[in-house]
Design a protein around this motif. Sequence first.
Motif, PDB file in Angstrom:
ATOM      1  N   ASP A 119      10.212 -37.098 -40.446  1.00 29.66           N
ATOM      2  CA  ASP A 119       9.080 -36.394 -41.045  1.00 29.66           C
ATOM      3  C   ASP A 119       9.147 -36.442 -42.565  1.00 29.66           C
ATOM      4  OD1 ASP A 119       7.836 -35.327 -38.606  1.00 29.66           O
ATOM      5  OD2 ASP A 119       9.696 -34.163 -38.421  1.00 29.66           O
ATOM      6  N   ASP A 120       7.971 -36.545 -43.172  1.00 28.12           N
ATOM      7  CA  ASP A 120       7.882 -36.533 -44.628  1.00 28.12           C
ATOM      8  C   ASP A 120       8.354 -35.182 -45.166  1.00 28.12           C
ATOM      9  OD1 ASP A 120       6.614 -37.881 -47.141  1.00 28.12           O
ATOM     10  OD2 ASP A 120       5.833 -35.831 -47.137  1.00 28.12           O
ATOM     11  N   ARG A 121       9.086 -35.226 -46.283  1.00 27.31           N
ATOM     12  CA  ARG A 121       9.644 -33.985 -46.833  1.00 27.31           C
ATOM     13  C   ARG A 121       8.559 -32.993 -47.214  1.00 27.31           C
ATOM     14  NH1 ARG A 121      14.368 -34.596 -51.119  1.00 27.31           N
ATOM     15  NH2 ARG A 121      15.266 -35.501 -49.218  1.00 27.31           N
ATOM     16  N   ARG A 122       7.434 -33.495 -47.709  1.00 29.53           N
ATOM     17  CA  ARG A 122       6.349 -32.586 -48.070  1.00 29.53           C
ATOM     18  C   ARG A 122       5.779 -31.869 -46.857  1.00 29.53           C
ATOM     19  NH1 ARG A 122       2.479 -36.595 -51.269  1.00 29.53           N
ATOM     20  NH2 ARG A 122       3.162 -37.853 -49.493  1.00 29.53           N
ATOM     21  N   GLU A 123       5.727 -32.587 -45.721  1.00 24.01           N
ATOM     22  CA  GLU A 123       5.222 -31.965 -44.507  1.00 24.01           C
ATOM     23  C   GLU A 123       6.202 -30.921 -43.963  1.00 24.01           C
ATOM     24  OE1 GLU A 123       2.170 -32.318 -43.266  1.00 24.01           O
ATOM     25  OE2 GLU A 123       1.862 -33.498 -45.081  1.00 24.01           O
ATOM     26  N   ILE A 124       7.484 -31.166 -44.169  1.00 21.17           N
ATOM     27  CA  ILE A 124       8.482 -30.185 -43.749  1.00 21.17           C
ATOM     28  C   ILE A 124       8.312 -28.896 -44.546  1.00 21.17           C
ATOM     29  CG2 ILE A 124      10.953 -29.661 -43.677  1.00 21.17           C
ATOM     30  CD1 ILE A 124      11.467 -32.619 -43.149  1.00 21.17           C
ATOM     31  N   VAL A 125       8.074 -29.050 -45.864  1.00 19.90           N
ATOM     32  CA  VAL A 125       7.846 -27.873 -46.714  1.00 19.90           C
ATOM     33  C   VAL A 125       6.601 -27.114 -46.248  1.00 19.90           C
ATOM     34  CG1 VAL A 125       7.271 -27.110 -49.057  1.00 19.90           C
ATOM     35  CG2 VAL A 125       9.027 -28.855 -48.706  1.00 19.90           C
ATOM     36  N   ARG A 126       5.551 -27.858 -45.904  1.00 22.57           N
ATOM     37  CA  ARG A 126       4.319 -27.213 -45.432  1.00 22.57           C
ATOM     38  C   ARG A 126       4.540 -26.513 -44.095  1.00 22.57           C
ATOM     39  NH1 ARG A 126      -0.170 -31.817 -45.821  1.00 22.57           N
ATOM     40  NH2 ARG A 126      -1.659 -30.100 -45.485  1.00 22.57           N
ATOM     41  N   ALA A 127       5.444 -27.048 -43.275  1.00 22.88           N
ATOM     42  CA  ALA A 127       5.735 -26.421 -41.986  1.00 22.88           C
ATOM     43  C   ALA A 127       6.424 -25.070 -42.165  1.00 22.88           C
ATOM     44  CB  ALA A 127       6.607 -27.349 -41.141  1.00 22.88           C
ATOM     45  N   TYR A 128       7.236 -24.955 -43.208  1.00 22.86           N
ATOM     46  CA  TYR A 128       7.927 -23.686 -43.477  1.00 22.86           C
ATOM     47  C   TYR A 128       7.050 -22.726 -44.285  1.00 22.86           C
ATOM     48  CZ  TYR A 128      12.511 -25.324 -41.866  1.00 22.86           C
ATOM     49  OH  TYR A 128      13.563 -25.765 -41.092  1.00 22.86           O
ATOM     50  N   ALA A 129       5.980 -23.237 -44.889  1.00 23.65           N
ATOM     51  CA  ALA A 129       5.164 -22.448 -45.814  1.00 23.65           C
ATOM     52  C   ALA A 129       4.589 -21.164 -45.217  1.00 23.65           C
ATOM     53  CB  ALA A 129       4.032 -23.312 -46.378  1.00 23.65           C
ATOM     54  N   PRO A 130       4.072 -21.166 -43.958  1.00 19.94           N
ATOM     55  CA  PRO A 130       3.481 -19.921 -43.432  1.00 19.94           C
ATOM     56  C   PRO A 130       4.432 -18.736 -43.467  1.00 19.94           C
ATOM     57  CG  PRO A 130       2.920 -21.769 -42.020  1.00 19.94           C
ATOM     58  CD  PRO A 130       3.914 -22.281 -43.007  1.00 19.94           C
ATOM     59  N   TYR A 131       5.690 -18.992 -43.156  1.00 18.80           N
ATOM     60  CA  TYR A 131       6.670 -17.899 -43.128  1.00 18.80           C
ATOM     61  C   TYR A 131       6.988 -17.429 -44.546  1.00 18.80           C
ATOM     62  CZ  TYR A 131       6.885 -20.138 -38.618  1.00 18.80           C
ATOM     63  OH  TYR A 131       6.528 -20.705 -37.426  1.00 18.80           O
ATOM     64  N   GLY A 132       7.049 -18.390 -45.464  1.00 17.43           N
ATOM     65  CA  GLY A 132       7.272 -18.026 -46.864  1.00 17.43           C
ATOM     66  C   GLY A 132       6.118 -17.209 -47.417  1.00 17.43           C
ATOM     67  N   LEU A 133       4.896 -17.596 -47.050  1.00 18.68           N
ATOM     68  CA  LEU A 133       3.721 -16.857 -47.522  1.00 18.68           C
ATOM     69  C   LEU A 133       3.729 -15.416 -47.025  1.00 18.68           C
ATOM     70  CD1 LEU A 133       0.950 -19.581 -47.068  1.00 18.68           C
ATOM     71  CD2 LEU A 133       1.666 -18.553 -49.228  1.00 18.68           C
ATOM     72  N   ILE A 134       4.088 -15.231 -45.769  1.00 23.81           N
ATOM     73  CA  ILE A 134       4.127 -13.880 -45.212  1.00 23.81           C
ATOM     74  C   ILE A 134       5.166 -13.030 -45.933  1.00 23.81           C
ATOM     75  CG2 ILE A 134       4.783 -12.556 -43.155  1.00 23.81           C
ATOM     76  CD1 ILE A 134       3.408 -14.700 -41.480  1.00 23.81           C
ATOM     77  N   VAL A 135       6.334 -13.610 -46.185  1.00 21.53           N
ATOM     78  CA  VAL A 135       7.380 -12.869 -46.885  1.00 21.53           C
ATOM     79  C   VAL A 135       6.904 -12.471 -48.279  1.00 21.53           C
ATOM     80  CG1 VAL A 135       9.674 -13.038 -47.914  1.00 21.53           C
ATOM     81  CG2 VAL A 135       9.276 -13.904 -45.602  1.00 21.53           C
ATOM     82  N   VAL A 136       6.276 -13.401 -48.996  1.00 15.11           N
ATOM     83  CA  VAL A 136       5.815 -13.116 -50.359  1.00 15.11           C
ATOM     84  C   VAL A 136       4.743 -12.030 -50.353  1.00 15.11           C
ATOM     85  CG1 VAL A 136       4.558 -14.076 -52.324  1.00 15.11           C
ATOM     86  CG2 VAL A 136       6.414 -15.379 -51.279  1.00 15.11           C
ATOM     87  N   ILE A 137       3.762 -12.152 -49.460  1.00 14.96           N
ATOM     88  CA  ILE A 137       2.649 -11.188 -49.434  1.00 14.96           C
ATOM     89  C   ILE A 137       3.139  -9.792 -49.060  1.00 14.96           C
ATOM     90  CG2 ILE A 137       0.552 -10.551 -48.167  1.00 14.96           C
ATOM     91  CD1 ILE A 137      -0.123 -13.563 -48.101  1.00 14.96           C
ATOM     92  N   PHE A 138       4.002  -9.707 -48.058  1.00 16.26           N
ATOM     93  CA  PHE A 138       4.516  -8.390 -47.666  1.00 16.26           C
ATOM     94  C   PHE A 138       5.423  -7.803 -48.739  1.00 16.26           C
ATOM     95  CE2 PHE A 138       2.832  -9.247 -43.532  1.00 16.26           C
ATOM     96  CZ  PHE A 138       2.688  -8.011 -42.926  1.00 16.26           C
ATOM     97  N   SER A 139       6.165  -8.662 -49.420  1.00 19.76           N
ATOM     98  CA  SER A 139       7.027  -8.176 -50.496  1.00 19.76           C
ATOM     99  C   SER A 139       6.189  -7.638 -51.652  1.00 19.76           C
ATOM    100  CB  SER A 139       7.947  -9.302 -50.993  1.00 19.76           C
ATOM    101  OG  SER A 139       8.798  -9.750 -49.952  1.00 19.76           O
ATOM    102  N   LEU A 140       5.125  -8.347 -52.014  1.00 20.30           N
ATOM    103  CA  LEU A 140       4.245  -7.874 -53.079  1.00 20.30           C
ATOM    104  C   LEU A 140       3.594  -6.542 -52.701  1.00 20.30           C
ATOM    105  CD1 LEU A 140       2.444 -11.209 -54.125  1.00 20.30           C
ATOM    106  CD2 LEU A 140       4.168  -9.942 -55.441  1.00 20.30           C
ATOM    107  N   ALA A 141       3.270  -6.401 -51.411  1.00 23.85           N
ATOM    108  CA  ALA A 141       2.608  -5.173 -50.959  1.00 23.85           C
ATOM    109  C   ALA A 141       3.517  -3.956 -51.023  1.00 23.85           C
ATOM    110  CB  ALA A 141       2.100  -5.353 -49.530  1.00 23.85           C
ATOM    111  N   GLN A 142       4.833  -4.183 -51.174  1.00 22.32           N
ATOM    112  CA  GLN A 142       5.775  -3.067 -51.260  1.00 22.32           C
ATOM    113  C   GLN A 142       6.046  -2.630 -52.696  1.00 22.32           C
ATOM    114  OE1 GLN A 142       6.786  -1.441 -48.478  1.00 22.32           O
ATOM    115  NE2 GLN A 142       5.367  -2.901 -47.533  1.00 22.32           N
ATOM    116  N   ILE A 143       5.550  -3.373 -53.671  1.00 24.96           N
ATOM    117  CA  ILE A 143       5.707  -2.971 -55.074  1.00 24.96           C
ATOM    118  C   ILE A 143       4.877  -1.707 -55.295  1.00 24.96           C
ATOM    119  CG2 ILE A 143       5.306  -3.645 -57.477  1.00 24.96           C
ATOM    120  CD1 ILE A 143       5.618  -6.564 -56.567  1.00 24.96           C
TER     121      ILE A 143
END
Length: 538
Positions: free
Chosen positions: A292-316
């Motif tokens: 698999d292309d490395r960029r596609e691997i990053v995109r595959a992990y992106a949804p989980y990273g986005l959730i972590v970032v959004i929930f973390s921001l919501a706790q500020i």
Amino acid sequence: MFEQQLEPVADSLGVSALVAALPLFTVLVLLGAVRMKAHRAGLIGLAVAVVVGWLAFGMPIGQTLSAGAQGVVFGLFPIMWIVVNALWVYRMTVRTQHFDILRRSFGRFSDDPRIQALVVAFCFGALLEALAGFGAPVAISAVMLVALGFDPVKAAVVALVANTAPVAFGAMGTPVVTLAQVTGLPLDTVASVVGRQTPLLAVVVPLVLVGLVDGKRGLRETWAPALACGLAFGVAQFVAANFVSAQLADIGAALVGAAALLAVPSARKPADEAVRTSVLTGARSEDLDVEDDRREIVRAYAPYGLIVVIFSLAQIPPVKDLLARATQSFDWPFLDVADSEGNPVGANVFSLPLISTGGTLVLIAGFLTAAVIGLRAKDALKEWAATVHELRYAILTVVSVLALAYVMNLSGQAATIGHFVAAAGAGLAFLSPVLGWFGVAVTGSDTSANALFGALQVTAARESGLSPELLAAANSSGGVLGKMISPQNLTIACAAVGLAGKEGDLLRKVLPWSLGLLLVMCLIVVGQSTFVLGWMLP
């Protein structure tokens, strides 16, 4: 105003408690003995609760129906609002094949099947539990293990046993959110106590898994990475549940656990051929060798990273306060209830956290996910509609069970049962996790078990002098151990690996582990109710 009565039937607490328990008996018998579908059993149980609340406990029929309606609304929003949007994110990654990329990425972590079981069933299973829940982690993990070459029976058993520690915080914290709502306890407090119980399971479960995969040799050769994974998972779950966000507990724990596992040098060593030959007795999927292309691997992990970032921001704090401004609170129509001491109950006022709720935050993450993985808006909306359709029976089950719980709680049925159960005294601490375990074993859902028994646990705790927060949390923590033996999960596991009709065989294999780990949880709760482990509580 309707004032709850503890002994409305024959002026007897015992007889009143027996009548109050009829809705619960109805649901449990229909599910366990009659094997009726959960959504039908829930609706019948709700009807029984309405009749008992109206005729036996004297709650006016208008208020009884209003109480049930409030349970329906809460079941839809925020509970199923969270579940639908979380599963939607997963479905989008499946549609764009980024989930397959993620699966192959996990498969390359190690060629040792014992380590693969930890990565796929324990760590990735927890990630799936955080997003989807409701049986999806067991099905997906089992299929992935079979693709790696595991025997179908072993794959199913490993997936079932692994689906324990993350369950209480699954589907973005849905079980603990429900528990807090039906008990009236603060969410942060409930999540904090659960976060001081289930992490102890997390330390043990990886060791159990490597033992299941490869017996004594597996424990002897891979105890270090298994222990590192369990400890890291437990610490991350504890930290998230106590200091960050209950909704992020499983996501953070899964990622930290996987990182710790792979940081142990022995986890990256090639496996002996003798190990692979004896453990991997099935056919390995050929698509695991696709690069698999490395960029596609990053995109595959992106949804989980986005959730972590959004929930973390919501706790500020400033952001949290801003989001909370959208919360709408109002007097619930046709409802005016006081407890047995004449104090108005909290359910008279209803709150709708429109933006700050986990479901809305996941929805935002979902729209960003669609953009990142390249899914058109039209297709993303189709997936959302398909997700609702897929969950239609789960939605009906949850809202009916929550409506039943609200009727029982507000009519006084739960309080009566709780006062009666309080006679167990100190023994209640030991029995509390067992009640949650039984509830999940029958309903297949920690959320449903919390809705059914949460208020009962709190009432019993207050009457017996124990901590309400401890017993409420014990209901959820004990419940997670009933997940692996629930008919729903056994059926899902068998269907996923092509063992339809073999549910009994799987049950015999996982039941000892379920009971053994339940005993551990009971001892933990007993210890936390005394000076021995009381220091662990917040």
